[in-house]
Design an enzyme around this catalytic site. Structure first.
Site, PDB file in Angstrom:
ATOM      1  N   ALA A 163      40.091  37.674  15.252  1.00 15.30           N
ATOM      2  CA  ALA A 163      40.432  38.958  15.856  1.00 15.30           C
ATOM      3  C   ALA A 163      40.454  38.821  17.368  1.00 15.30           C
ATOM      4  O   ALA A 163      39.449  38.510  17.980  1.00 15.30           O
ATOM      5  CB  ALA A 163      39.401  40.031  15.459  1.00 15.30           C
ATOM      6  N   GLU A 177      41.554  39.791  28.226  1.00 15.76           N
ATOM      7  CA  GLU A 177      41.696  41.242  28.396  1.00 15.76           C
ATOM      8  C   GLU A 177      43.103  41.696  27.994  1.00 15.76           C
ATOM      9  O   GLU A 177      43.678  42.592  28.580  1.00 15.76           O
ATOM     10  CB  GLU A 177      41.412  41.603  29.873  1.00 15.76           C
ATOM     11  CG  GLU A 177      40.470  42.763  30.015  1.00 15.76           C
ATOM     12  CD  GLU A 177      39.014  42.359  29.838  1.00 15.76           C
ATOM     13  OE1 GLU A 177      38.719  41.492  28.972  1.00 15.76           O
ATOM     14  OE2 GLU A 177      38.153  42.918  30.519  1.00 15.76           O
ATOM     15  N   SER A 197      43.842  39.878  19.937  1.00 10.28           N
ATOM     16  CA  SER A 197      44.744  40.984  20.250  1.00 10.28           C
ATOM     17  C   SER A 197      44.682  42.054  19.153  1.00 10.28           C
ATOM     18  O   SER A 197      44.808  43.243  19.422  1.00 10.28           O
ATOM     19  CB  SER A 197      46.175  40.454  20.355  1.00 10.28           C
ATOM     20  OG  SER A 197      46.247  39.492  21.382  1.00 10.28           O
ATOM     21  N   GLU A 245      36.887  37.733  18.018  1.00 12.94           N
ATOM     22  CA  GLU A 245      36.310  36.868  16.986  1.00 12.94           C
ATOM     23  C   GLU A 245      37.334  35.805  16.652  1.00 12.94           C
ATOM     24  O   GLU A 245      38.465  35.835  17.133  1.00 12.94           O
ATOM     25  CB  GLU A 245      35.971  37.683  15.734  1.00 12.94           C
ATOM     26  CG  GLU A 245      34.931  38.755  16.010  1.00 12.94           C
ATOM     27  CD  GLU A 245      34.531  39.525  14.754  1.00 12.94           C
ATOM     28  OE1 GLU A 245      35.092  39.222  13.674  1.00 12.94           O
ATOM     29  OE2 GLU A 245      33.686  40.400  14.865  1.00 12.94           O
ATOM     30  N   ILE A 293      52.711  22.878  47.381  1.00 11.42           N
ATOM     31  CA  ILE A 293      52.728  22.733  48.850  1.00 11.42           C
ATOM     32  C   ILE A 293      51.727  21.673  49.295  1.00 11.42           C
ATOM     33  O   ILE A 293      51.968  20.930  50.240  1.00 11.42           O
ATOM     34  CB  ILE A 293      52.463  24.099  49.521  1.00 11.42           C
ATOM     35  CG1 ILE A 293      53.683  25.007  49.330  1.00 11.42           C
ATOM     36  CG2 ILE A 293      52.133  23.947  51.005  1.00 11.42           C
ATOM     37  CD1 ILE A 293      53.489  26.449  49.759  1.00 11.42           C
ATOM     38  N   GLN A 303      62.329  24.628  55.520  1.00 14.66           N
ATOM     39  CA  GLN A 303      62.759  25.902  54.947  1.00 14.66           C
ATOM     40  C   GLN A 303      62.288  26.089  53.501  1.00 14.66           C
ATOM     41  O   GLN A 303      61.942  27.202  53.088  1.00 14.66           O
ATOM     42  CB  GLN A 303      64.273  26.026  55.025  1.00 14.66           C
ATOM     43  CG  GLN A 303      64.724  27.458  54.868  1.00 14.66           C
ATOM     44  CD  GLN A 303      66.196  27.636  55.168  1.00 14.66           C
ATOM     45  OE1 GLN A 303      66.995  26.747  54.907  1.00 14.66           O
ATOM     46  NE2 GLN A 303      66.549  28.766  55.723  1.00 14.66           N
ATOM     47  N   ASP A 327      41.621  49.250  29.023  1.00 11.62           N
ATOM     48  CA  ASP A 327      42.447  49.786  30.117  1.00 11.62           C
ATOM     49  C   ASP A 327      41.761  49.534  31.450  1.00 11.62           C
ATOM     50  O   ASP A 327      42.357  49.073  32.421  1.00 11.62           O
ATOM     51  CB  ASP A 327      42.650  51.300  29.966  1.00 11.62           C
ATOM     52  CG  ASP A 327      43.728  51.634  28.923  1.00 11.62           C
ATOM     53  OD1 ASP A 327      44.463  50.704  28.531  1.00 11.62           O
ATOM     54  OD2 ASP A 327      43.806  52.811  28.528  1.00 11.62           O
TER      55      ASP A 327
END
Lengths: 275, 342, 383
Positions: free
Chosen positions: C130, C363, C132, C127, C337, C279, C240
């Site tokens: 809200a 997440e 973390s 929210e 690159i 290189q 998780d």
């Protein structure tokens, strides 16, 4: 119910394999394997027949242990049974030997099958020979490069485009057909199908002995050709230079390359003979 | 070399190289004539005769053409039942002839028909076959060295059939050059009867008709004409469409051309656009920046036209024509219109 | 731990890769620029079980192991991260809580539709105040007869613009009148369920990320997921799992960027030789490849623990932290690159670069992941 066998092959996923200058061999180990695209279309053709009139589909391959993967994939797509021919003494078989071995496996494991499907050609060797030679081994009527199949009773109707001719052929089962790349866009295997193909299906492995193949009959029925060496096509192009006025440059170019161009465009561009 | 000769003297058999007469697209595809030409070269090395084998109905025209282009002998079976191509009928006929006459080599054009027909014949004759050869050579002892493409044509394999005869190969159309015709030439022509015992073909031809040309996408087009800024302006660029139509191909474009609005983004060939694999690529007024050439990896035969002979594209071409791109394009269209009798 | 992929994992990877390259590669740049959610491709994916990767067979899912599921997300994200995001959010944080916490009738009602992809799922905790801090949720659910009445606003909801079912975290009162969070299964067709405009984001632009508004939205009490007050427990377990998905996504983006950079470095000529022969470029490529490999092993390790039924929160956080920071670095090098072209929308690395960035944020930010990891490490007994 129709009994269909689909012969499939695992090929390297890339067309351009790195070349090991030192050993003069292809680094096959660097490429992941995949089901040859035309073989996948043959599986699709079988599945469409199964959906339309019911059929039992057996997929069969010959190859090194990793080739089992293409059988699992075909099972995930919807085939019913897999047969894996795997034996180091069969490695390096040419099409003559391969068709003999496949025929032996079909006669043993799927006797009385009605229809055999193959991919028209493979992306690695592109010989397009195994299907027609398998038909000879099994003494079956056959058609290569099929774009569409129709089954009605015991009659198979094949539509194909060969050498710029659109043909419709009919033959009675048992028959063998090789499937072209033109139609039969293959379905993706679902993840449920893939999971099931691995977790719930056993694939019997046949070695040469199980097929009644011995060193002697391999000598008699085995490879006829020998690959003496493989080399890289020279990349250095000839780089022919043509100069001069545009009109004369065009004539020079067309006169010199008319056959090569005609072969590609399918029209003659030979200059009108001077009267 | 000696062994070959000795063997021949012992058996006193004329060596023979057969070429299968595949004529149904004769005006587009002269592979049979190309094979006769190659067979003449090979025959010289092993002292063999070149024999064309032709089946069909009203085949006199082909007998004449094969003779005029270099065959020493023609075996012909002419019968109304052979009017349309039939793999099974033709197989039965040639199998019988080959078993009677035991040729050393059989060459077959890698047409769709040839590529279905040859492997089955090889199986019946219990011999080896290499597919789609791009080169043939012969060793003095008579061993045919067959160069066949592998892995999408990036690799070539050298293949031999050591022990079994005949040695068989299918050959890509356009690989060899035909010998110019000479209608004064003569050949031994054997007009053979249709065997009475010919088994009925198990494959019935229900319908066949010559197909219309298929629609192309640029990714699978066999001919592509690409244009770059060297064509000068949008109107000149648009003329590529005319050339593409004549050649049955598609039009491609470079990044600057697409950004200049001469062509749609769909036509963009290169790193950020389409990757193409034509058999023939015409490149008009293109310098050859990596953003473009990265999309040409698999072009088989490149014809570049550029005022600057030092352009990268000119260096990577099989044929580099140093000329003004637009000027050459106009001339090429004009000349092709004359030559293509539509 | 197995270090070589088994045949099944190889085939699942090939399968997802071939789908992504055939169906998504041609449209990935366009749907990013036009912000289009590719419904027709999503429908095809539904038939192939992309939306029921780990759902049991009886509900029409593929019942895949966690490494397989991660591989699928990786391969889709390698080509089109925005669709990868749709898949991973749906599977990882919308379907997963059903598998873990739903009762039999909820499973029966929702799982088959979710697994088939006919119903797209979303998960909304975040929210305005809200993120973390999951404890600061302000959306409320007040019991009224047999319904809970939802009021509040959720922001940055992945799949928000298209979801048919969303899991909504809201404050409820316990019997003793304490505020606690609970999770509700809310269907988009419930009255008072409103969607905001699509967010105009830096990356993942083909994913319809939006706000969701609840205005006196009645949710039947049987749509309470788990028990009243289970919000924190469900949230933590789900996150998780979601972190494994985001790690897989970041890994896929990095893989795609590296492949594009390697291809370009071999083709691009400067000073008359490919830049891959320089290189400095080789060092970049070596770093990219090494970190991608390390990230992949870390991720599969978390997956393996999850399938073994072991606690995997700390490993999931490690995988998420490492994969996402690695992806930002690798995509940035891939742009480098490519030089000027890498900064142009004409080349895919520009999109990869934008898409990778958010994997460090959603997440659970990298800062939160470090907090989770540190807590876990610090709570272990001293040997």
């Amino acid at each position: 119910m129709l009994n269909i066998v689909v012969c499939i092959k695992q090929v390297p996923m890339v067309t351009e394999l790195p070349w090991d200058e030192k050993t003069g061999t292809l680094r096959r180990d660097l490429a992941a394997g995949m089901m040859n695209p035309a073989c996948k279309r043959a599986v699709e053709a079988a599945l469409q027949i199964k959906e339309k009139q019911g059929a039992s589909i057996t997929v069969m391959t010959m190859g090194p242990p990793a080739a089992e993967e293409v059988l699992r994939e075909a099972l995930a797509m919807g085939a019913d049974r897999g047969i894996f021919i795997c034996d180091p003494i069969l490695a390096g078989s040419d099409t003559y030997a391969t068709s003999f071995i496949l025929a032996a496996a079909i006669q043993k494991e799927v006797p009385g099958c009605d229809l055999i499907l193959c991919g028209a050609y493979t992306s690695d060797s592109e010989t397009a020979q195994v299907g027609p030679q398998l038909a000879e081994e099994l003494n079956m009527p056959a058609a290569a490069y099929a774009e569409h199949l129709d089954v009605s009773g015991r009659i198979l109707r094949v539509r194909r485009l060969v050498d710029n001719f659109r043909e419709t052929l009919e033959m009675e089962f048992p028959a063998l057909v090789t499937i072209s790349m033109e139609r039969y866009e293959p379905r993706y295997a679902s993840f449920a199908g893939l999971n099931k193909a691995f977790m719930e299906t056993d694939i019997p492995v046949l070695n040469a002995e199980a097929l009644g193949i011995t060193a002697e009959n391999l000598e008699a029925r085995g490879s006829r050709t020998k690959v003496r060496r493989v080399f890289i096509r020279k990349t250095q192009k000839e780089n022919v230079r043509i100069t001069g006025a545009a009109a004369s440059a065009v004539s020079e170019f067309l006169d010199r390359y008319q056959w090569a161009i005609s072969a590609v465009i399918g029209k003659s561009i030979e200059a009108e003979k001077q009267a | 070399m000696k062994t070959g000769k000795n063997k021949r003297m012992m058996t006193n058999k004329q060596k023979s190289i057969w070429v299968f007469g595949d004529y149904r697209n004769y005006y587009q595809n002269r592979v049979t004539l190309q094979l006769i030409s190659k067979a003449v070269d090979l025959a010289r090395v092993i002292d063999a005769e070149v024999c064309a084998v032709v089946f069909g109905h009203n085949v006199e025209e082909w007998i004449m053409e094969y003779t005029a282009h270099g065959a020493d002998r023609v075996l012909a079976i002419d019968h109304p039942s052979l009017t349309s191509y039939s793999t099974e009928n033709y197989l039965a006929l040639i199998e019988k002839l080959a078993k009677q006459r035991d040729p050393d080599i059989i060459l077959i054009g890698a047409t769709d028909f040839g590529r279905e027909f040859a492997p089955r014949l090889a199986k019946r004759l219990k011999t080896g076959l290499s597919a789609d050869c791009v080169g043939l050579d012969i060793e003095p002892e008579g061993l045919l060295v067959q160069i066949a493409p592998s892995f999408g044509g990036n690799m070539l394999a050298e293949i031999v059939t050591e022990k079994h005869r005949p040695q068989m190969a299918t050959v890509r159309p356009g690989t060899f050059k035909e010998i110019p015709h000479n209608y004064e030439r003569t050949a031994i022509v054997e007009r053979l009867p249709l065997p009475a015992t010919l088994p009925a073909s198990r494959v019935r031809v229900v319908e066949y008709e010559r197909a219309a040309q298929k629609g192309h996408t640029i990714e699978n087009a066999t001919v592509i004409v690409c244009g770059g800024r060297g064509l000068g302006n949008k109107n000149n660029f648009k003329k590529l469409n005319e050339l593409a139509r004549l050649l049955g191909g598609d039009v491609g474009a470079t990044r600057p051309v697409v950004y200049a609005g001469w062509a749609d983004h769909d036509a963009l060939v290169g790193q950020a656009g389409k990757h193409i694999k034509p058999k023939i690529l015409f490149s008009f007024g293109i310098s050859g920046a990596i953003q473009h050439t990265a999309g040409l990896g698999e072009a088989n035969f490149i014809v570049a036209i550029n005022k600057n002979p030092q352009a990268t594209m000119m260096k990577m071409a099989d044929v580099a024509i140093a000329a003004d791109a637009s000027d050459l394009l106009n001339n090429l269209i004009k000349e092709l219109k004359k030559r293509i009798r539509e | 731990m197995q270090f070589n992929p088994c045949m099944k994992h190889k085939l699942i990877r090939n399968s997802a890769r071939s789908f992504a390259e055939t169906e998504l590669a041609p449209i990935a740049a366009e749907i990013d620029q036009q912000r289009i959610f590719p419904r027709d491709v999503i429908a095809k994916m539904g038939e192939l079980n992309y939306f029921g990767l780990q759902v049991p067979k009886e509900y029409g899912g593929a019942a895949l192991d966690s490494i397989s599921a991660a591989i699928v997300v990786e391969e889709i994200s390698r080509v089109c991260a925005a669709v990868g995001l749709c898949v991973t959010v749906h599977n990882g944080v919308a379907v997963y809580p059903f598998l873990q916490f739903a009762n039999a009738s909820q499973k029966e009602k929702y799982l088959p539709q979710l697994a088939a992809g006919n119903v797209i799922g979303a998960f909304s905790l975040t929210e305005a105040n809200a993120g973390s801090d999951a404890g600061s949720v302000e959306t409320t659910a007040v019991k009224n007869g047999t319904d809970y009445i939802l009021n509040g606003t959720k922001i940055f909801v992945t799949n928000g613009g298209v979801c048919d079912v969303a899991l909504i975290f809201a404050l409820t009162s316990s019997p003793d009148n304490k505020l606690q969070s609970s999770v509700f299964i809310v269907e988009s067709k419930f009255p008072g369920f409103l969607r905001g405009e699509l967010e105009d984001l830096c990356g993942m632009r083909a994913n319809p990320v939006s706000s969701l508004f609840f205005e006196d939205c009645p949710v039947p009490e049987e749509n309470l997921l788990g028990r009243l007050g289970d919000g924190m427990k469900i949230g933590l377990a789900t996150l998780d799992n979601g972190r494994i998905g985001v790690a897989a996504q970041a890994l896929g983006i990095a893989q795609g960027a590296m492949e594009a950079a390697v291809k370009y470095a071999k083709e691009r000529q400067q000073f008359k030789k490919p830049i891959a022969s320089q290189q400095t470029i080789q060092n970049y490529i070596a770093d990219m490849a090494t970190e991608i490999m390390a990230a992949r092993l870390l991720l599969y390790r978390a997956c393996e623990r999850k399938d073994a039924g072991a606690a995997f929160g700390c490993e999931a956080s490690m995988a998420k932290l490492y994969c996402s920071t690695m992806a930002s670095k690798v995509t940035s090098l891939a742009v480098q690159i490519h030089g000027g072209y890498g900064y142009s929308k004409e080349y895919d690395v520009e999109r990869y670069f934008r898409d990778a960035r958010v994997t460090e944020i959603y997440e659970g930010t990298s800062e939160i992941q470090r907090m989770v990891i540190a807590r876990s490490i610090l709570s272990q007994p001293i040997m």
